[in-house]
Design a protein around this motif. Structure first.
Motif, PDB file in Angstrom:
ATOM      1  N   PRO A  14       3.446  -8.003  -4.917  1.00 27.01           N
ATOM      2  CA  PRO A  14       3.859  -7.313  -6.154  1.00 27.01           C
ATOM      3  C   PRO A  14       3.188  -7.927  -7.371  1.00 27.01           C
ATOM      4  N   GLY A  15       2.716  -7.054  -8.266  1.00 25.52           N
ATOM      5  CA  GLY A  15       1.991  -7.508  -9.436  1.00 25.52           C
ATOM      6  C   GLY A  15       0.495  -7.640  -9.215  1.00 25.52           C
ATOM      7  N   GLY A  16       0.054  -7.508  -7.979  1.00 20.00           N
ATOM      8  CA  GLY A  16      -1.359  -7.647  -7.652  1.00 20.00           C
ATOM      9  C   GLY A  16      -2.149  -6.377  -7.889  1.00 20.00           C
ATOM     10  N   SER A  17      -3.431  -6.445  -7.509  1.00 20.25           N
ATOM     11  CA  SER A  17      -4.354  -5.337  -7.746  1.00 20.25           C
ATOM     12  C   SER A  17      -5.142  -5.000  -6.482  1.00 20.25           C
ATOM     13  N   LEU A  18      -5.552  -3.745  -6.413  1.00 15.30           N
ATOM     14  CA  LEU A  18      -6.457  -3.263  -5.373  1.00 15.30           C
ATOM     15  C   LEU A  18      -7.337  -2.189  -5.984  1.00 15.30           C
ATOM     16  N   ARG A  19      -8.516  -1.994  -5.404  1.00 16.89           N
ATOM     17  CA  ARG A  19      -9.351  -0.862  -5.796  1.00 16.89           C
ATOM     18  C   ARG A  19      -9.682  -0.052  -4.560  1.00 16.89           C
ATOM     19  N   LEU A  20      -9.274   1.194  -4.578  1.00 14.96           N
ATOM     20  CA  LEU A  20      -9.599   2.113  -3.492  1.00 14.96           C
ATOM     21  C   LEU A  20     -10.879   2.856  -3.820  1.00 14.96           C
ATOM     22  N   SER A  21     -11.636   3.162  -2.782  1.00 11.85           N
ATOM     23  CA  SER A  21     -12.845   3.959  -2.925  1.00 11.85           C
ATOM     24  C   SER A  21     -12.756   5.184  -2.020  1.00 11.85           C
ATOM     25  N   CYS A  22     -13.406   6.241  -2.448  1.00  9.57           N
ATOM     26  CA  CYS A  22     -13.497   7.464  -1.657  1.00  9.57           C
ATOM     27  C   CYS A  22     -14.962   7.899  -1.675  1.00  9.57           C
ATOM     28  N   ALA A  23     -15.632   7.697  -0.561  1.00  4.95           N
ATOM     29  CA  ALA A  23     -17.040   8.056  -0.458  1.00  4.95           C
ATOM     30  C   ALA A  23     -17.168   9.478   0.083  1.00  4.95           C
ATOM     31  N   ALA A  24     -17.998  10.268  -0.574  1.00 10.65           N
ATOM     32  CA  ALA A  24     -18.159  11.672  -0.196  1.00 10.65           C
ATOM     33  C   ALA A  24     -19.571  11.945   0.302  1.00 10.65           C
ATOM     34  N   SER A  25     -19.664  12.752   1.320  1.00 13.15           N
ATOM     35  CA  SER A  25     -20.957  13.224   1.777  1.00 13.15           C
ATOM     36  C   SER A  25     -21.165  14.643   1.251  1.00 13.15           C
ATOM     37  N   GLY A  26     -22.386  15.094   1.237  1.00 14.03           N
ATOM     38  CA  GLY A  26     -22.660  16.440   0.751  1.00 14.03           C
ATOM     39  C   GLY A  26     -23.268  16.403  -0.638  1.00 14.03           C
ATOM     40  N   ASN A  84      -3.431  -1.589 -10.576  1.00 15.03           N
ATOM     41  CA  ASN A  84      -2.971  -2.848 -11.149  1.00 15.03           C
ATOM     42  C   ASN A  84      -1.439  -2.862 -11.220  1.00 15.03           C
ATOM     43  N   SER A  85      -0.885  -4.051 -11.370  1.00  9.82           N
ATOM     44  CA  SER A  85       0.574  -4.212 -11.500  1.00  9.82           C
ATOM     45  C   SER A  85       1.307  -3.457 -10.396  1.00  9.82           C
ATOM     46  N   LEU A  86       0.864  -3.660  -9.188  1.00  9.82           N
ATOM     47  CA  LEU A  86       1.417  -2.903  -8.068  1.00  9.82           C
ATOM     48  C   LEU A  86       2.874  -3.270  -7.796  1.00  9.82           C
ATOM     49  N   LYS A  87       3.616  -2.269  -7.356  1.00 13.09           N
ATOM     50  CA  LYS A  87       5.043  -2.423  -7.059  1.00 13.09           C
ATOM     51  C   LYS A  87       5.297  -2.074  -5.592  1.00 13.09           C
ATOM     52  N   PRO A  88       6.382  -2.570  -5.021  1.00 14.80           N
ATOM     53  CA  PRO A  88       6.690  -2.202  -3.622  1.00 14.80           C
ATOM     54  C   PRO A  88       6.763  -0.689  -3.407  1.00 14.80           C
ATOM     55  N   GLU A  89       7.205   0.035  -4.409  1.00 10.85           N
ATOM     56  CA  GLU A  89       7.309   1.495  -4.268  1.00 10.85           C
ATOM     57  C   GLU A  89       5.960   2.196  -4.280  1.00 10.85           C
ATOM     58  N   THR A 116      -5.941   5.668   3.633  1.00 12.74           N
ATOM     59  CA  THR A 116      -6.012   4.221   3.728  1.00 12.74           C
ATOM     60  C   THR A 116      -4.648   3.651   3.334  1.00 12.74           C
ATOM     61  N   GLN A 117      -4.177   2.667   4.116  1.00 13.24           N
ATOM     62  CA  GLN A 117      -2.840   2.131   3.913  1.00 13.24           C
ATOM     63  C   GLN A 117      -2.836   1.096   2.791  1.00 13.24           C
ATOM     64  N   VAL A 118      -1.886   1.234   1.888  1.00 13.00           N
ATOM     65  CA  VAL A 118      -1.625   0.236   0.851  1.00 13.00           C
ATOM     66  C   VAL A 118      -0.194  -0.252   1.043  1.00 13.00           C
ATOM     67  N   THR A 119      -0.047  -1.565   1.197  1.00 16.65           N
ATOM     68  CA  THR A 119       1.271  -2.161   1.372  1.00 16.65           C
ATOM     69  C   THR A 119       1.476  -3.218   0.299  1.00 16.65           C
ATOM     70  N   VAL A 120       2.538  -3.060  -0.481  1.00 15.21           N
ATOM     71  CA  VAL A 120       2.862  -4.010  -1.545  1.00 15.21           C
ATOM     72  C   VAL A 120       4.128  -4.741  -1.136  1.00 15.21           C
ATOM     73  N   SER A 121       3.963  -6.002  -0.821  1.00 17.58           N
ATOM     74  CA  SER A 121       5.095  -6.780  -0.301  1.00 17.58           C
ATOM     75  C   SER A 121       4.835  -8.268  -0.484  1.00 17.58           C
TER      76      SER A 121
END
Length: 122
Positions: A14-26, A84-89, A116-121
């Motif tokens: 909790p309170g941490g950060s992640l960056r998700l990416s979505c790569a597209a073809s076409g 940013n500021s990720l929460k369990p929810e 993609t799975q994101v788990t905040v715990s």
């Protein structure tokens, strides 16, 4: 036709950060509106954020506004979600989607990634 692949999920405190990416073809990535949705266990898939084809217009769910930022790089055929500021929810499987119109409704999007799975715990 657009093929989407998400990456960047994981376990974060909790309170941490992640960056998700979505790569597209076409070749037509830059003509599509893009969005992130998420689905928590035993819940429906809900809208998180969307971005217009050029990247100049964005929209957010009220629950994530100010904490998550959507962006895209049309030269790299990639969309991002800075979390940013990720929460369990915020724990959920996060999906990227492409469609002709920038809406908050999942049925308006034609192409989806596998998630993609994101788990905040702690």
């Amino acid at each position: 036709q657009v093929h989407l692949v998400e990456s960047g999920g994981g376990l974060v405190q909790p309170g941490g950060s992640l960056r998700l990416s979505c790569a597209a073809s076409g070749r037509s990535f830059s003509t599509y509106a893009m969005a992130w949705f998420r689905q928590a266990p035993e819940k429906g898939r809900e809208f998180v954020a969307s971005i217009g084809a050029s990247g100049s217009i964005t929209n957010y769910a009220s629950s994530v506004k100010g904490r998550l930022t959507i962006s895209r790089d049309n030269f790299k055929n990639t969309m991002y979600l800075q979390m940013n500021s990720l929460k369990p929810e915020d724990t959920a499987v996060y999906y990227c989607a492409a469609g002709r119109y920038m809406t908050t409704f999942r049925n308006d999007y034609d192409y989806w990634g596998q998630g993609t799975q994101v788990t905040v715990s702690s």
